[in-house]
Design a protein around this motif. Structure first.
Motif, PDB file in Angstrom:
ATOM      1  N   HIS A 169       0.840  -1.205   0.000  1.00 49.78           N
ATOM      2  CA  HIS A 169       0.000   0.000   0.000  1.00 49.78           C
ATOM      3  C   HIS A 169       0.875   1.255   0.000  1.00 49.78           C
ATOM      4  CE1 HIS A 169      -3.884  -1.819   0.187  1.00 49.78           C
ATOM      5  NE2 HIS A 169      -3.687  -2.382   1.359  1.00 49.78           N
ATOM      6  N   TYR A 170       2.008   1.212   0.689  1.00 49.62           N
ATOM      7  CA  TYR A 170       2.886   2.382   0.767  1.00 49.62           C
ATOM      8  C   TYR A 170       3.843   2.500  -0.413  1.00 49.62           C
ATOM      9  CZ  TYR A 170       1.531   4.122   5.313  1.00 49.62           C
ATOM     10  OH  TYR A 170       0.831   4.690   6.349  1.00 49.62           O
ATOM     11  N   ARG A 171       4.252   1.393  -1.007  1.00 51.02           N
ATOM     12  CA  ARG A 171       5.282   1.448  -2.051  1.00 51.02           C
ATOM     13  C   ARG A 171       4.830   0.920  -3.404  1.00 51.02           C
ATOM     14  NH1 ARG A 171      10.289  -1.044   1.403  1.00 51.02           N
ATOM     15  NH2 ARG A 171      10.343   0.575   2.989  1.00 51.02           N
ATOM     16  N   GLY A 172       3.645   0.352  -3.491  1.00 54.13           N
ATOM     17  CA  GLY A 172       3.179  -0.270  -4.726  1.00 54.13           C
ATOM     18  C   GLY A 172       2.586   0.734  -5.683  1.00 54.13           C
ATOM     19  N   ASN A 173       1.508   0.332  -6.349  1.00 50.65           N
ATOM     20  CA  ASN A 173       0.842   1.240  -7.279  1.00 50.65           C
ATOM     21  C   ASN A 173      -0.669   0.992  -7.225  1.00 50.65           C
ATOM     22  OD1 ASN A 173       0.110  -0.843  -9.272  1.00 50.65           O
ATOM     23  ND2 ASN A 173       2.305  -0.900  -9.721  1.00 50.65           N
ATOM     24  N   ALA A 174      -1.395   1.853  -7.909  1.00 49.95           N
ATOM     25  CA  ALA A 174      -2.861   1.804  -7.866  1.00 49.95           C
ATOM     26  C   ALA A 174      -3.434   0.536  -8.477  1.00 49.95           C
ATOM     27  CB  ALA A 174      -3.447   3.028  -8.565  1.00 49.95           C
ATOM     28  N   ALA A 175      -2.685  -0.129  -9.348  1.00 54.28           N
ATOM     29  CA  ALA A 175      -3.189  -1.358  -9.959  1.00 54.28           C
ATOM     30  C   ALA A 175      -3.318  -2.474  -8.931  1.00 54.28           C
ATOM     31  CB  ALA A 175      -2.271  -1.813 -11.099  1.00 54.28           C
ATOM     32  N   GLY A 176      -2.508  -2.437  -7.889  1.00 49.67           N
ATOM     33  CA  GLY A 176      -2.526  -3.502  -6.894  1.00 49.67           C
ATOM     34  C   GLY A 176      -3.012  -3.091  -5.529  1.00 49.67           C
ATOM     35  N   SER A 177      -3.437  -1.847  -5.375  1.00 50.17           N
ATOM     36  CA  SER A 177      -3.855  -1.355  -4.064  1.00 50.17           C
ATOM     37  C   SER A 177      -5.080  -0.465  -4.209  1.00 50.17           C
ATOM     38  CB  SER A 177      -2.710  -0.563  -3.414  1.00 50.17           C
ATOM     39  OG  SER A 177      -3.168   0.139  -2.273  1.00 50.17           O
ATOM     40  N   THR A 178      -6.212  -0.945  -3.701  1.00 55.31           N
ATOM     41  CA  THR A 178      -7.414  -0.110  -3.764  1.00 55.31           C
ATOM     42  C   THR A 178      -7.254   1.136  -2.896  1.00 55.31           C
ATOM     43  OG1 THR A 178      -8.478  -1.386  -2.008  1.00 55.31           O
ATOM     44  CG2 THR A 178      -8.945  -2.037  -4.285  1.00 55.31           C
ATOM     45  N   LEU A 179      -6.453   1.045  -1.836  1.00 55.15           N
ATOM     46  CA  LEU A 179      -6.193   2.229  -1.020  1.00 55.15           C
ATOM     47  C   LEU A 179      -5.476   3.290  -1.852  1.00 55.15           C
ATOM     48  CD1 LEU A 179      -6.133   3.790   1.657  1.00 55.15           C
ATOM     49  CD2 LEU A 179      -3.976   2.605   2.171  1.00 55.15           C
ATOM     50  N   ARG A 180      -4.444   2.885  -2.593  1.00 60.14           N
ATOM     51  CA  ARG A 180      -3.721   3.836  -3.432  1.00 60.14           C
ATOM     52  C   ARG A 180      -4.637   4.393  -4.527  1.00 60.14           C
ATOM     53  NH1 ARG A 180       1.771   4.136  -2.638  1.00 60.14           N
ATOM     54  NH2 ARG A 180       2.039   5.136  -4.671  1.00 60.14           N
ATOM     55  N   LEU A 181      -5.458   3.546  -5.118  1.00 60.90           N
ATOM     56  CA  LEU A 181      -6.395   4.003  -6.147  1.00 60.90           C
ATOM     57  C   LEU A 181      -7.323   5.073  -5.570  1.00 60.90           C
ATOM     58  CD1 LEU A 181      -7.752   3.824  -8.932  1.00 60.90           C
ATOM     59  CD2 LEU A 181      -9.163   1.976  -7.999  1.00 60.90           C
ATOM     60  N   THR A 182      -7.890   4.796  -4.418  1.00 59.22           N
ATOM     61  CA  THR A 182      -8.809   5.741  -3.783  1.00 59.22           C
ATOM     62  C   THR A 182      -8.110   7.052  -3.434  1.00 59.22           C
ATOM     63  OG1 THR A 182     -10.293   4.055  -2.924  1.00 59.22           O
ATOM     64  CG2 THR A 182     -10.206   6.125  -1.704  1.00 59.22           C
ATOM     65  N   LEU A 183      -6.969   6.982  -2.760  1.00 61.99           N
ATOM     66  CA  LEU A 183      -6.277   8.201  -2.351  1.00 61.99           C
ATOM     67  C   LEU A 183      -5.833   9.019  -3.561  1.00 61.99           C
ATOM     68  CD1 LEU A 183      -4.127   6.886   0.640  1.00 61.99           C
ATOM     69  CD2 LEU A 183      -6.197   8.302   0.741  1.00 61.99           C
ATOM     70  N   GLY A 184      -5.301   8.354  -4.580  1.00 58.85           N
ATOM     71  CA  GLY A 184      -4.867   9.069  -5.776  1.00 58.85           C
ATOM     72  C   GLY A 184      -6.015   9.783  -6.466  1.00 58.85           C
ATOM     73  N   CYS A 185      -7.154   9.115  -6.551  1.00 53.19           N
ATOM     74  CA  CYS A 185      -8.338   9.755  -7.153  1.00 53.19           C
ATOM     75  C   CYS A 185      -8.776  10.958  -6.327  1.00 53.19           C
ATOM     76  CB  CYS A 185      -9.477   8.749  -7.280  1.00 53.19           C
ATOM     77  SG  CYS A 185      -9.227   7.515  -8.566  1.00 53.19           S
ATOM     78  N   LEU A 186      -8.778  10.822  -5.015  1.00 55.41           N
ATOM     79  CA  LEU A 186      -9.178  11.936  -4.149  1.00 55.41           C
ATOM     80  C   LEU A 186      -8.195  13.102  -4.231  1.00 55.41           C
ATOM     81  CD1 LEU A 186     -10.429   9.964  -1.036  1.00 55.41           C
ATOM     82  CD2 LEU A 186     -11.819  11.297  -2.630  1.00 55.41           C
ATOM     83  N   LEU A 187      -6.925  12.792  -4.469  1.00 55.83           N
ATOM     84  CA  LEU A 187      -5.906  13.836  -4.592  1.00 55.83           C
ATOM     85  C   LEU A 187      -5.855  14.443  -5.988  1.00 55.83           C
ATOM     86  CD1 LEU A 187      -3.061  12.132  -2.522  1.00 55.83           C
ATOM     87  CD2 LEU A 187      -4.388  14.175  -1.879  1.00 55.83           C
ATOM     88  N   GLY A 188      -6.658  13.906  -6.910  1.00 56.22           N
ATOM     89  CA  GLY A 188      -6.724  14.453  -8.253  1.00 56.22           C
ATOM     90  C   GLY A 188      -5.599  14.004  -9.175  1.00 56.22           C
ATOM     91  N   LEU A 189      -4.935  12.903  -8.854  1.00 54.07           N
ATOM     92  CA  LEU A 189      -3.882  12.385  -9.726  1.00 54.07           C
ATOM     93  C   LEU A 189      -4.521  11.729 -10.952  1.00 54.07           C
ATOM     94  CD1 LEU A 189      -1.575  10.816  -6.995  1.00 54.07           C
ATOM     95  CD2 LEU A 189      -1.337  13.045  -8.130  1.00 54.07           C
ATOM     96  N   GLU A 190      -3.822  11.773 -12.079  1.00 51.99           N
ATOM     97  CA  GLU A 190      -4.364  11.221 -13.320  1.00 51.99           C
ATOM     98  C   GLU A 190      -4.063   9.731 -13.432  1.00 51.99           C
ATOM     99  OE1 GLU A 190      -4.582  12.996 -17.628  1.00 51.99           O
ATOM    100  OE2 GLU A 190      -2.614  12.055 -17.324  1.00 51.99           O
ATOM    101  N   LEU A 191      -5.110   8.940 -13.487  1.00 47.75           N
ATOM    102  CA  LEU A 191      -4.984   7.507 -13.671  1.00 47.75           C
ATOM    103  C   LEU A 191      -4.721   7.233 -15.145  1.00 47.75           C
ATOM    104  CD1 LEU A 191      -5.280   4.927 -11.902  1.00 47.75           C
ATOM    105  CD2 LEU A 191      -7.650   4.803 -12.691  1.00 47.75           C
ATOM    106  N   ARG A 192      -3.777   6.327 -15.431  1.00 44.45           N
ATOM    107  CA  ARG A 192      -3.424   6.003 -16.816  1.00 44.45           C
ATOM    108  C   ARG A 192      -3.303   4.497 -16.990  1.00 44.45           C
ATOM    109  NH1 ARG A 192      -1.331  10.308 -20.002  1.00 44.45           N
ATOM    110  NH2 ARG A 192      -1.581   8.729 -21.630  1.00 44.45           N
ATOM    111  N   ARG A 193      -3.613   4.025 -18.192  1.00 44.84           N
ATOM    112  CA  ARG A 193      -3.366   2.626 -18.530  1.00 44.84           C
ATOM    113  C   ARG A 193      -1.871   2.476 -18.784  1.00 44.84           C
ATOM    114  NH1 ARG A 193      -6.106   1.204 -23.558  1.00 44.84           N
ATOM    115  NH2 ARG A 193      -5.687   3.345 -24.080  1.00 44.84           N
ATOM    116  N   VAL A 194      -1.291   1.375 -18.306  1.00 49.48           N
ATOM    117  CA  VAL A 194       0.138   1.132 -18.488  1.00 49.48           C
ATOM    118  C   VAL A 194       0.354  -0.290 -18.988  1.00 49.48           C
ATOM    119  CG1 VAL A 194       0.853   2.799 -16.726  1.00 49.48           C
ATOM    120  CG2 VAL A 194       0.428   0.434 -16.073  1.00 49.48           C
TER     121      VAL A 194
END
Length: 123
Positions: A17-42
């Motif tokens: 959760h602290y070092r991974g990425n949004a593809a493997g962590s719903t916590l990171r996905l949620t926080l990134g979306c709330l912070l306004g980060l741009e989600l991208r396909r990789v």
């Protein structure tokens, strides 16, 4: 609630959760979306992350703002269900439809995924 035993230990899960990425962590996905980060396909285009820079920004934000604590529990899924039903835990979507933020968070994450599908695959 069924026993959903993880194949990972707590340390591995928290570290991801602290070092991974949004593809493997719903916590990171949620926080990134709330912070306004741009989600991208990789990669092949099936995985979605916030890209190298966005994931680094999120990791730094979490280092500055997120804390973890735990207690030992033989059946943690029971305690989890109790917490979600009795406390205001707006970032949890699972078992948490009663929370007033649930639909907004679900919509925000869906919009981020839809935007990512419309953008070219990043690196």
């Amino acid at each position: 609630m069924a026993n959903r035993t993880s194949t990972q230990n707590l340390r591995t899960r928290v570290r991801y959760h602290y070092r991974g990425n949004a593809a493997g962590s719903t916590l990171r996905l949620t926080l990134g979306c709330l912070l306004g980060l741009e989600l991208r396909r990789v990669g092949s285009g099936k995985r979605m992350t916030f890209g190298k820079a966005g994931e680094a920004t999120l990791s730094q934000w979490m280092a500055d703002n997120a804390r973890v604590c735990w207690i030992e529990q033989s059946e943690p899924w029971v305690l989890e269900s109790q917490f979600i039903s009795q406390l205001n835990l707006p970032l949890n979507l699972d078992q948490n439809r009663h929370n007033t933020f649930h639909s907004r968070l679900k919509e925000l994450r869906a919009q981020a995924r839809q935007r990512a599908r419309e953008l070219p695959i990043g690196s």
